[in-house]
Design an enzyme around this catalytic site. Structure first.
Site, PDB file in Angstrom:
ATOM      1  N   SER A   1       0.845  -1.210   0.000  1.00 55.02           N
ATOM      2  CA  SER A   1       0.000   0.000   0.000  1.00 55.02           C
ATOM      3  C   SER A   1       0.873   1.250   0.000  1.00 55.02           C
ATOM      4  O   SER A   1       0.579   2.232  -0.683  1.00 55.02           O
ATOM      5  CB  SER A   1      -0.904   0.043   1.235  1.00 55.02           C
ATOM      6  OG  SER A   1      -1.781  -1.041   1.228  1.00 55.02           O
TER       7      SER A   1
ATOM      8  N   PHE B   1      -2.425  10.697  -1.016  1.00 58.29           N
ATOM      9  CA  PHE B   1      -3.421  10.977  -2.055  1.00 58.29           C
ATOM     10  C   PHE B   1      -4.768  11.068  -1.369  1.00 58.29           C
ATOM     11  O   PHE B   1      -5.309  10.060  -0.897  1.00 58.29           O
ATOM     12  CB  PHE B   1      -3.384   9.816  -3.047  1.00 58.29           C
ATOM     13  CG  PHE B   1      -4.271   9.929  -4.255  1.00 58.29           C
ATOM     14  CD1 PHE B   1      -3.787  10.501  -5.436  1.00 58.29           C
ATOM     15  CD2 PHE B   1      -5.554   9.414  -4.242  1.00 58.29           C
ATOM     16  CE1 PHE B   1      -4.584  10.555  -6.572  1.00 58.29           C
ATOM     17  CE2 PHE B   1      -6.359   9.466  -5.377  1.00 58.29           C
ATOM     18  CZ  PHE B   1      -5.872  10.037  -6.544  1.00 58.29           C
TER      19      PHE B   1
ATOM     20  N   TRP C   1      -9.256   8.263   5.788  1.00 56.67           N
ATOM     21  CA  TRP C   1      -8.655   6.984   5.385  1.00 56.67           C
ATOM     22  C   TRP C   1      -7.479   7.180   4.431  1.00 56.67           C
ATOM     23  O   TRP C   1      -7.366   6.458   3.449  1.00 56.67           O
ATOM     24  CB  TRP C   1      -9.699   6.069   4.697  1.00 56.67           C
ATOM     25  CG  TRP C   1     -10.890   5.789   5.530  1.00 56.67           C
ATOM     26  CD1 TRP C   1     -12.170   6.201   5.283  1.00 56.67           C
ATOM     27  CD2 TRP C   1     -10.924   5.046   6.757  1.00 56.67           C
ATOM     28  NE1 TRP C   1     -12.993   5.770   6.282  1.00 56.67           N
ATOM     29  CE2 TRP C   1     -12.252   5.052   7.195  1.00 56.67           C
ATOM     30  CE3 TRP C   1      -9.960   4.381   7.518  1.00 56.67           C
ATOM     31  CZ2 TRP C   1     -12.653   4.432   8.378  1.00 56.67           C
ATOM     32  CZ3 TRP C   1     -10.352   3.755   8.698  1.00 56.67           C
ATOM     33  CH2 TRP C   1     -11.683   3.783   9.101  1.00 56.67           C
TER      34      TRP C   1
ATOM     35  N   GLU D   1      -9.580   1.324  -3.384  1.00 60.95           N
ATOM     36  CA  GLU D   1      -9.409   1.288  -4.855  1.00 60.95           C
ATOM     37  C   GLU D   1     -10.653   0.720  -5.531  1.00 60.95           C
ATOM     38  O   GLU D   1     -10.558  -0.009  -6.517  1.00 60.95           O
ATOM     39  CB  GLU D   1      -8.202   0.427  -5.231  1.00 60.95           C
ATOM     40  CG  GLU D   1      -6.902   0.909  -4.677  1.00 60.95           C
ATOM     41  CD  GLU D   1      -6.424   2.179  -5.324  1.00 60.95           C
ATOM     42  OE1 GLU D   1      -6.923   2.515  -6.413  1.00 60.95           O
ATOM     43  OE2 GLU D   1      -5.581   2.851  -4.717  1.00 60.95           O
TER      44      GLU D   1
ATOM     45  N   THR E   1     -14.571  -0.746  -4.123  1.00 63.67           N
ATOM     46  CA  THR E   1     -14.960  -1.960  -3.390  1.00 63.67           C
ATOM     47  C   THR E   1     -15.283  -3.075  -4.386  1.00 63.67           C
ATOM     48  O   THR E   1     -15.514  -2.829  -5.576  1.00 63.67           O
ATOM     49  CB  THR E   1     -16.217  -1.696  -2.537  1.00 63.67           C
ATOM     50  OG1 THR E   1     -17.301  -1.410  -3.424  1.00 63.67           O
ATOM     51  CG2 THR E   1     -16.019  -0.537  -1.573  1.00 63.67           C
TER      52      THR E   1
HETATM   53  P1  FAD Z   1     -18.919   3.258   1.095  1.00 66.72           P
HETATM   54  O1  FAD Z   1     -18.728   3.943  -0.213  1.00 66.72           O
HETATM   55  O2  FAD Z   1     -19.751   3.928   2.121  1.00 66.72           O
HETATM   56  O3  FAD Z   1     -19.501   1.803   0.821  1.00 66.72           O
HETATM   57  C1  FAD Z   1     -20.128   1.012   1.863  1.00 66.72           C
HETATM   58  C2  FAD Z   1     -20.689  -0.240   1.185  1.00 66.72           C
HETATM   59  O4  FAD Z   1     -21.648   0.157   0.204  1.00 66.72           O
HETATM   60  C3  FAD Z   1     -19.645  -1.041   0.425  1.00 66.72           C
HETATM   61  O5  FAD Z   1     -19.902  -2.411   0.546  1.00 66.72           O
HETATM   62  C4  FAD Z   1     -19.847  -0.627  -1.010  1.00 66.72           C
HETATM   63  O6  FAD Z   1     -19.443  -1.599  -1.945  1.00 66.72           O
HETATM   64  C5  FAD Z   1     -21.358  -0.456  -1.032  1.00 66.72           C
HETATM   65  N1  FAD Z   1     -21.815   0.380  -2.138  1.00 66.72           N
HETATM   66  C6  FAD Z   1     -21.378   1.622  -2.482  1.00 66.72           C
HETATM   67  N2  FAD Z   1     -22.020   2.059  -3.570  1.00 66.72           N
HETATM   68  C7  FAD Z   1     -22.898   1.071  -3.911  1.00 66.72           C
HETATM   69  C8  FAD Z   1     -23.852   0.919  -4.941  1.00 66.72           C
HETATM   70  N3  FAD Z   1     -24.028   1.864  -5.868  1.00 66.72           N
HETATM   71  N4  FAD Z   1     -24.579  -0.216  -4.981  1.00 66.72           N
HETATM   72  C9  FAD Z   1     -24.399  -1.199  -4.065  1.00 66.72           C
HETATM   73  N5  FAD Z   1     -23.497  -1.117  -3.065  1.00 66.72           N
HETATM   74  C10 FAD Z   1     -22.757  -0.004  -2.996  1.00 66.72           C
HETATM   75  N6  FAD Z   1      -8.853   6.720   0.135  1.00 66.72           N
HETATM   76  C11 FAD Z   1      -8.051   7.687  -0.403  1.00 66.72           C
HETATM   77  O7  FAD Z   1      -8.545   8.639  -1.013  1.00 66.72           O
HETATM   78  N7  FAD Z   1      -6.694   7.633  -0.255  1.00 66.72           N
HETATM   79  C12 FAD Z   1      -6.085   6.629   0.423  1.00 66.72           C
HETATM   80  O8  FAD Z   1      -4.852   6.616   0.532  1.00 66.72           O
HETATM   81  C13 FAD Z   1      -6.902   5.600   1.012  1.00 66.72           C
HETATM   82  N8  FAD Z   1      -6.326   4.623   1.768  1.00 66.72           N
HETATM   83  C14 FAD Z   1      -7.141   3.732   2.431  1.00 66.72           C
HETATM   84  C15 FAD Z   1      -6.580   2.825   3.350  1.00 66.72           C
HETATM   85  C16 FAD Z   1      -7.384   1.956   4.063  1.00 66.72           C
HETATM   86  C17 FAD Z   1      -6.787   1.041   5.068  1.00 66.72           C
HETATM   87  C18 FAD Z   1      -8.784   1.936   3.821  1.00 66.72           C
HETATM   88  C19 FAD Z   1      -9.671   0.964   4.560  1.00 66.72           C
HETATM   89  C20 FAD Z   1      -9.357   2.825   2.933  1.00 66.72           C
HETATM   90  C21 FAD Z   1      -8.549   3.745   2.238  1.00 66.72           C
HETATM   91  N9  FAD Z   1      -9.104   4.708   1.396  1.00 66.72           N
HETATM   92  C22 FAD Z   1      -8.305   5.682   0.833  1.00 66.72           C
HETATM   93  C23 FAD Z   1     -10.558   4.835   1.277  1.00 66.72           C
HETATM   94  C24 FAD Z   1     -11.190   3.827   0.350  1.00 66.72           C
HETATM   95  O9  FAD Z   1     -10.891   4.155  -0.978  1.00 66.72           O
HETATM   96  C25 FAD Z   1     -12.703   3.823   0.631  1.00 66.72           C
HETATM   97  O10 FAD Z   1     -12.871   3.208   1.891  1.00 66.72           O
HETATM   98  C26 FAD Z   1     -13.500   3.084  -0.428  1.00 66.72           C
HETATM   99  O11 FAD Z   1     -13.561   3.844  -1.613  1.00 66.72           O
HETATM  100  C27 FAD Z   1     -14.930   2.782   0.025  1.00 66.72           C
HETATM  101  O12 FAD Z   1     -15.542   3.915   0.524  1.00 66.72           O
HETATM  102  P2  FAD Z   1     -16.290   3.875   1.954  1.00 66.72           P
HETATM  103  O13 FAD Z   1     -15.389   3.235   2.941  1.00 66.72           O
HETATM  104  O14 FAD Z   1     -16.777   5.243   2.208  1.00 66.72           O
HETATM  105  O15 FAD Z   1     -17.514   2.887   1.735  1.00 66.72           O
END
Ligand code: FAD
Length: 393
Positions: free
Chosen positions: A94, A132, A165, A372, A374
Site C-alpha cells: 500500500s 493521495f 482513510w 481502490e 470496493t
Molecule cells: P462506502 O462507499 O460507504 O460503501 C459502503 C458499502 O456500500 C460497500 O460495501 C460498497 O461496496 C457499497 N456500495 C457503495 N455504492 C454502492 C452501490 N451503488 N450499490 C451497491 N453497493 C454499494 N482513500 C483515499 O482517497 N486515499 C487513500 O490513501 C486511502 N487509503 C485507504 C486505506 C485503508 C486502510 C482503507 C480501509 C481505505 C482507504 N481509502 C483511501 C478509502 C477507500 O478508498 C474507501 O474506503 C472506499 O472507496 C470505500 O468507501 P467507503 O469506505 O466510504 O464505503
C-alpha cells in the site's frame, strides 16, 4: 512437491529481466521486511521514513513512470514487484502504491514541469513521502459527492474540507488533495488536484488508530481549515473527476498482482503446516479434505496469476481498459481473501496468531477488498459493461 508457479509454468511467461526484478524484490522482502512485519502489525505502525529510501534505492517508487528519477519499468514488472511486497504484507505494498501509483502518478500525469522537477525525483528516491486524498468521511465509493472546496482569493487558493482513510497521511511531506475548484468564469466547480505541503497553516492530520486491518500501514484523516495555497499549487492538467480516477486505475492494476502475493504466502504457510502437523496419527496433508482445499486454492491462485499476467501484457501494449482492470482487481482480491481464510482453517488455532502470516493477510485483505473501488463497485462496473445498464444509482 511443486509450487503454484511451477504447476502453472508461470516463469515460462516471464522475461529474464522480469524474473530478476521479481526475485530481487522477493529477497528484499524476506530479508528486510519479513523479520519485523508481525511486530509492526502488532504495534500498529510502519517505519515509512526509514523504509521509503530503501524502496527508492530498489527503484520501486514510481517504478512504472518515465523520467524524473523513476525506473521506467514495464507494467508487468511493476505488478510482479507489488506481488512480492504484498507477499510480506499488504501494508508495505500500500505504501508503494500510494507513493508511486497515486501521488507520483498524479504529479506525473497532471503536474506542471516545475512541479514534476520539484517533487518526482525526491519522491522516487523515497526522500519525500506523498499521500493521495480523495475519500471523505461521507464520500468513498462516490467521490464525486466530495465536499472539499478550493476557492480563489486573488491569485491564491483557499482550501476547506476534510479527507478520511488516507494512507501515509500522517507522515507525508506532500499531500495530493482533490477538491472542487471554484473559479471565476466557470459555470460550475470541477474537481482539481492540489499539492499541499505538510506544515501549511490550517492543514492538520490525525492518525487513525484501532484498525484491525492494514495495521502495518499509516492511515490518517486530513483537515483543511482555510488553507491558503499559492496559485501554482494546482495540478494544471487536472480537469474533473476523471483525473483522480485515472490515478486509481494505475494503483488498482498493482493490486491485481499484489493481492495474489498475499494469497501465495498464505498457501505456502498452509502447505508447510499441513505437512508437519499430525492429526489422528498422520500429517494433515495426507487427508483428502485437506488436499481438496489445497488443490482448489492452487487453482484459483494459478488462474489469478495468469489473468494478472495477461492484464500486464495488455497494459504494456497500452491496450488495457478500465473494465479489464476492474475484473482483475475484483478477482484477485476476492479470491485472495477466500484463500487466506481457508488457509487459516488448515492452521487451526495456530492460524489466529501472528506467529503465522495467514490471519494477518486475511485481515489486511479486508482493506484491499474495500479500497481502490470496493468489490461491489467493480461488480457494478462489469455489470454495466455487460449490459449497458448503469446500476450505480
Ligand atoms: P462506502 O462507499 O460507504 O460503501 C459502503 C458499502 O456500500 C460497500 O460495501 C460498497 O461496496 C457499497 N456500495 C457503495 N455504492 C454502492 C452501490 N451503488 N450499490 C451497491 N453497493 C454499494 N482513500 C483515499 O482517497 N486515499 C487513500 O490513501 C486511502 N487509503 C485507504 C486505506 C485503508 C486502510 C482503507 C480501509 C481505505 C482507504 N481509502 C483511501 C478509502 C477507500 O478508498 C474507501 O474506503 C472506499 O472507496 C470505500 O468507501 P467507503 O469506505 O466510504 O464505503
Amino acid at each position: 512437491m511443486v509450487t503454484v508457479e511451477e504447476l502453472f509454468a508461470i516463469d515460462a511467461l516471464l522475461s529474464p529481466e522480469e524474473r530478476e526484478i521479481r526475485d530481487t524484490v522477493a529477497r528484499f522482502g524476506e530479508k528486510r521486511l519479513r523479520p519485523h512485519i508481525a511486530e509492526w502489525f502488532e504495534a500498529g505502525t510502519f517505519p515509512a521514513r526509514e523504509i521509503a529510501p530503501e524502496l527508492g534505492k530498489l527503484g520501486l517508487l514510481g517504478m512504472h513512470l518515465e523520467g524524473y528519477g523513476c525506473a521506467g519499468a514495464s507494467a508487468t514488472a511493476y505488478g510482479l514487484a507489488c506481488q512480492e511486497l504484498e507477499a510480506v504484507d499488504s501494508g508495505v505494498r500500500s505504501m508503494v502504491s500510494v507513493q508511486g501509483s497515486l501521488a507520483m502518478t498524479a504529479i506525473h500525469f497532471f503536474g506542471s514541469e516545475e512541479q514534476k522537477q520539484q517533487y518526482l525525483p525526491a519522491m522516487a528516491a523515497g526522500e519525500l513521502i506523498g499521500c493521495f486524498g480523495l475519500t471523505e468521511p461521507d464520500y468513498g465509493s462516490n467521490p464525486g459527492g466530495m465536499r472539499t472546496r478550493a476557492r480563489r482569493d486573488g491569485d491564491d487558493w483557499v482550501l476547506n474540507g476534510s479527507k478520511m482513510w488516507i494512507t501515509n497521511g500522517s507522515v507525508a511531506d506532500i499531500a495530493v488533495v482533490w477538491a472542487y475548484a471554484e473559479e471565476p468564469g466557470d459555470d460550475k466547480p470541477r474537481v482539481r488536484g492540489f499539492l499541499v505541503p505538510a506544515g501549511t497553516p490550517g492543514f492538520t492530520t490525525r492518525e487513525i488508530h484501532r484498525k484491525l486491518s492494514l495495521r502495518a500501514s499509516l492511515t490518517a484523516a486530513l483537515d483543511f481549515d482555510d488553507v491558503r495555497l499559492p496559485a501554482d499549487a494546482v495540478l494544471p492538467e487536472s480537469r474533473g473527476l476523471s483525473s483522480p480516477l485515472a490515478c486509481l486505475s494505475e494503483a488498482r492494476f498493482g493490486i491485481v498482482f499484489g493481492a495474489l502475493g498475499a494469497a501465495r504466502d498464505c498457501l505456502a504457510a498452509a502447505v508447510d503446516y499441513a505437512r508437519t502437523r499430525e492429526v489422528f496419527d498422520k500429517p494433515l496433508a495426507g487427508y483428502q479434505l485437506t488436499q481438496a482445499k489445497l488443490a482448489d486454492m492452487a487453482l484459483e491462485l494459478g488462474k489469478g496469476q495468469l489473468l494478472a499476467l495477461h492484464l500486464g501484457r495488455l497494459k504494456d501494449r497500452h491496450e488495457i481498459t478500465s473494465e479489464q482492470i476492474s475484473a482483475g482487481k475484483l478477482n484477485s482480491t476476492r479470491e485472495a481473501i477466500r484463500i487466506a481464510r481457508e488457509c487459516r482453517t488448515i492452521l487451526g488455532a495456530n492460524g489466529i496468531t501472528l506467529d503465522y502470516p495467514v490471519l494477518r493477510h486475511a485481515n489486511n485483505l479486508e482493506s484491499v477488498l474495500t479500497y481502490e473501488g470496493t468489490a461491489e463497485v467493480h461488480q457494478l462496473v462489469l455489470g454495466k459493461a455487460l449490459t449497458d445498464a448503469n446500476a450505480f444509482r
